[in-house]
Design an enzyme around this catalytic site. Structure first.
Site, PDB file in Angstrom:
ATOM      1  CB  CYS A 252      -1.046  -0.085   1.103  1.00  0.00           C
ATOM      2  SG  CYS A 252      -2.029  -1.315   0.996  1.00  0.00           S
TER       3      CYS A 252
HETATM    4  C1  LIG Z   1      -2.155  -4.058   1.999  1.00  0.00           C
HETATM    5  C2  LIG Z   1      -1.265  -2.976   2.347  1.00  0.00           C
HETATM    6  O1  LIG Z   1       0.021  -3.017   1.934  1.00  0.00           O
HETATM    7  C3  LIG Z   1      -1.346  -1.848   3.407  1.00  0.00           C
HETATM    8  C4  LIG Z   1      -2.637  -1.799   3.872  1.00  0.00           C
HETATM    9  O2  LIG Z   1      -3.282  -0.798   3.879  1.00  0.00           O
HETATM   10  S1  LIG Z   1      -3.348  -2.889   4.663  1.00  0.00           S
HETATM   11  C5  LIG Z   1      -4.773  -2.197   5.481  1.00  0.00           C
HETATM   12  C6  LIG Z   1      -4.548  -1.751   6.617  1.00  0.00           C
HETATM   13  N1  LIG Z   1      -5.619  -1.844   7.416  1.00  0.00           N
HETATM   14  C7  LIG Z   1      -5.986  -2.451   8.490  1.00  0.00           C
HETATM   15  O3  LIG Z   1      -5.050  -3.158   9.181  1.00  0.00           O
HETATM   16  C8  LIG Z   1      -7.287  -1.984   9.243  1.00  0.00           C
HETATM   17  C9  LIG Z   1      -7.043  -1.422  10.198  1.00  0.00           C
HETATM   18  N2  LIG Z   1      -8.328  -1.423  11.260  1.00  0.00           N
HETATM   19  C10 LIG Z   1      -9.358  -0.680  11.005  1.00  0.00           C
HETATM   20  O4  LIG Z   1      -9.458  -0.011  10.408  1.00  0.00           O
HETATM   21  C11 LIG Z   1     -10.637  -1.129  12.088  1.00  0.00           C
HETATM   22  O5  LIG Z   1     -10.117  -1.837  13.088  1.00  0.00           O
HETATM   23  C12 LIG Z   1     -11.922  -1.700  11.338  1.00  0.00           C
HETATM   24  C13 LIG Z   1     -12.385  -0.680  10.707  1.00  0.00           C
HETATM   25  C14 LIG Z   1     -11.359  -3.043  10.586  1.00  0.00           C
HETATM   26  C15 LIG Z   1     -12.738  -2.343  12.320  1.00  0.00           C
HETATM   27  O6  LIG Z   1     -13.193  -1.346  13.334  1.00  0.00           O
HETATM   28  P1  LIG Z   1     -12.945  -1.254  15.128  1.00  0.00           P
HETATM   29  O7  LIG Z   1     -13.388   0.145  15.620  1.00  0.00           O
HETATM   30  O8  LIG Z   1     -11.442  -1.713  15.156  1.00  0.00           O
HETATM   31  O9  LIG Z   1     -13.933  -2.343  15.451  1.00  0.00           O
HETATM   32  P2  LIG Z   1     -14.173  -3.447  16.448  1.00  0.00           P
HETATM   33  O10 LIG Z   1     -15.541  -3.737  16.813  1.00  0.00           O
HETATM   34  O11 LIG Z   1     -13.106  -3.342  17.365  1.00  0.00           O
HETATM   35  O12 LIG Z   1     -13.927  -4.849  15.541  1.00  0.00           O
HETATM   36  C16 LIG Z   1     -14.859  -5.546  14.620  1.00  0.00           C
HETATM   37  C17 LIG Z   1     -14.389  -7.021  14.874  1.00  0.00           C
HETATM   38  O13 LIG Z   1     -13.317  -7.152  13.907  1.00  0.00           O
HETATM   39  C18 LIG Z   1     -12.245  -7.767  14.644  1.00  0.00           C
HETATM   40  N3  LIG Z   1     -11.045  -7.401  13.917  1.00  0.00           N
HETATM   41  C19 LIG Z   1     -10.920  -5.985  13.708  1.00  0.00           C
HETATM   42  N4  LIG Z   1      -9.588  -6.141  13.105  1.00  0.00           N
HETATM   43  C20 LIG Z   1      -9.149  -7.182  13.210  1.00  0.00           C
HETATM   44  C21 LIG Z   1      -7.626  -7.695  12.771  1.00  0.00           C
HETATM   45  N5  LIG Z   1      -6.718  -6.759  12.135  1.00  0.00           N
HETATM   46  N6  LIG Z   1      -7.485  -9.179  13.135  1.00  0.00           N
HETATM   47  C22 LIG Z   1      -8.447  -9.974  13.614  1.00  0.00           C
HETATM   48  N7  LIG Z   1      -9.802  -9.313  13.993  1.00  0.00           N
HETATM   49  C23 LIG Z   1     -10.067  -8.094  14.020  1.00  0.00           C
HETATM   50  C24 LIG Z   1     -12.379  -7.398  16.148  1.00  0.00           C
HETATM   51  O14 LIG Z   1     -11.853  -8.418  16.912  1.00  0.00           O
HETATM   52  C25 LIG Z   1     -13.889  -7.560  16.226  1.00  0.00           C
HETATM   53  O15 LIG Z   1     -14.378  -8.984  16.639  1.00  0.00           O
HETATM   54  P3  LIG Z   1     -15.671  -9.129  17.380  1.00  0.00           P
HETATM   55  O16 LIG Z   1     -16.859  -8.599  16.594  1.00  0.00           O
HETATM   56  O17 LIG Z   1     -15.614 -10.668  17.329  1.00  0.00           O
HETATM   57  O18 LIG Z   1     -15.489  -8.496  18.651  1.00  0.00           O
END
Ligand SMILES: CC(=O)CC(=O)SCCNC(=O)CCNC(=O)[C@H](O)C(C)(C)COP(=O)(O)OP(=O)(O)OC[C@H]1O[C@@H](n2cnc3c(N)ncnc32)[C@H](O)[C@@H]1OP(=O)(O)O
Length: 388
Positions: free
Chosen positions: A145
């Site tokens: 990314c």
């Molecule tokens: C690909 C590349 O090179 C570069 C990139 O850009 S990679 C992408 C990077 N992006 C990320 O890692 C996403 C970052 N995270 C977020 O934006 C937020 O966590 C989200 C929008 C995904 C969720 O929002 P949040 O406020 O954290 O919600 P939250 O209620 O805590 O989580 C929802 C559920 O997802 C799970 N979850 C969220 N992120 C997780 C993860 N990375 N791994 C495992 N579980 C996860 C939580 O445990 C929760 O599960 P339950 O419903 O069983 O409790």
């Protein structure tokens, strides 16, 4: 000196995406996982995304829709066409925005994590655009990314070290390698299914703009950091079943700490006393990798509400489009600045920071200067690297 973007025609509303995704992957029996996915989709703040692969393509390719079934050949065949096609559409708009011809391009820097063939997407792009056979090509595959930042950094070096160079940067991503069915054992990959979208972004970069070129942003200084001890936190592995993601929950924490370090480093270069106010005097072009990451960067740097508005708008409309996203954010910021009649394309401000992050964990940042018509004219007589 020119910016363009393109998205594929298949549009998916995030509100109904969990129904669509579990139906098309024949996974409706995984009732609890579907509810969890719907919750994740809701938390993303995304409204819609565009995907290159239509329902027809997905239905015709069950090996792509399984969680991890050998499917690389078919996935790559789709990417062979989709990556250059979408990239060329964005590039044509960037060249038209620049106001010159494709034949005036001297260098091509192409970036994608959606493909990996030779001759590569760069060759096909050059053919589709009608670039000169002497155009010097640089193909950046699997740059993650932060690949948009890497491509811009490279274009700066090329433009500054080759008098008269006009570098076309094309970042193009389609989810052909990574779209797959759900698995209870890899929620990180499921988060990827909830946030990734397809889009291409392109810019034209060059030094010493001529009188008929208009520079918007100067690429002043670049930096990159690999965060020690985080090699397992953000992983994208290309295997027989395509790309599988591992996304740890602490990515937002690591990224925001690193961004704080890099931004301090870059802003030291501006001779402003006292230090610039990060909310009032700096504009932000941040990779919309996930709502959680944008929130964390905002709170860590104590940015006021609305400072990441361009990144959030791109996230809402397109999701995380990987390496192309920072160009989409630049384009969005330019559009908003023009709409409000602001002095520069950087929300009327002079100085800005562009931030990308990806596997490594790698964080990259570029110090930007947004140019008003007045400063752009002055730069005609100086050495500077400009997104024209
Ligand atoms: C690909 C590349 O090179 C570069 C990139 O850009 S990679 C992408 C990077 N992006 C990320 O890692 C996403 C970052 N995270 C977020 O934006 C937020 O966590 C989200 C929008 C995904 C969720 O929002 P949040 O406020 O954290 O919600 P939250 O209620 O805590 O989580 C929802 C559920 O997802 C799970 N979850 C969220 N992120 C997780 C993860 N990375 N791994 C495992 N579980 C996860 C939580 O445990 C929760 O599960 P339950 O419903 O069983 O409790």
């Amino acid at each position: 000196m020119g910016i363009g973007k393109a998205v594929p025609p298949h549009e998916f509303q995030q509100k109904s995406f969990s129904d669509y995704y579990f139906e098309i992957t024949n996974s409706n029996h995984m009732v609890d996982l579907k509810a969890k996915f719907a919750n994740i989709c809701e938390k993303t703040m995304i409204e819609k995304r565009h995907l290159y692969m239509s329902s027809e393509i997905l239905r015709a390719n069950p090996s792509i829709m399984a969680y991890n079934s050998p499917s690389l050949t078919r996935r790559q065949e789709l990417a062979d066409v989709g990556v250059p096609e979408l990239g060329a559409e964005a590039a044509r708009k960037a060249i038209s925005d620049w106001g010159k011809q494709a034949s005036d391009i001297t260098h091509l820097v192409a970036s994608t994590s959606s493909s990996g063939c030779m001759p590569g997407a760069d060759c096909e792009l050059a053919r589709l655009l009608g670039l000169k056979p002497s155009t010097k090509r640089f193909m950046l595959y699997q740059t993650g990314c932060h690949g948009g930042c890497t491509a811009l950094s490279l274009s700066k070096d090329l433009a500054e070290n080759n008098p008269g160079a006009r570098v076309l940067v094309v970042c193009s991503e389609v989810c052909t390698l990574s779209l797959r069915g759900p698995s209870e054992s890899n929620i990180g990959d499921l988060v990827g299914q909830a946030i990734l979208g397809d889009a291409a972004g392109a810019v034209v970069v060059g030094s010493n703009p001529t009188v008929d070129e208009h520079a918007m942003f100067e690429l002043v200084l670049t930096c990159q950091e690999t965060i020690p001890g985080t090699e397992d936190a953000l992983v994208s592995k290309l295997r027989e079943g395509g790309i599988l993601y591992t996304l740890h929950r602490d990515i937002p924490l690591h990224v925001s700490n690193s961004v704080e370090r890099l931004v301090k480093l870059l802003l030291q270069e501006i001779t402003m006393a006292p230090e610039p106010d990060l909310s009032e005097e700096v504009f932000w072009v941040v990779h919309p990798g996930g709502r959680g990451i944008l929130d964390r960067i905002e709170s860590k740097l104590e940015l006021r509400d609305g400072k990441l508005a361009a990144s959030r708008a791109v996230m809402r409309q397109y999701g995380n489009t990987r390496c192309s996203s920072v160009i989409l954010v630049m384009e969005e910021m330019r559009r908003r600045s023009e709409k409000h009649g602001l002095r520069t394309a950087g929300e009327g401000l002079d100085w800005g920071v562009l931030v990308g992050y990806g596997p490594g964990i790698t964080v990259e940042a570029i110090l930007l200067r947004a140019l008003s018509d007045k400063t752009a004219t002055k730069l005609n007589t100086q050495v500077g690297t400009l997104v024209t």
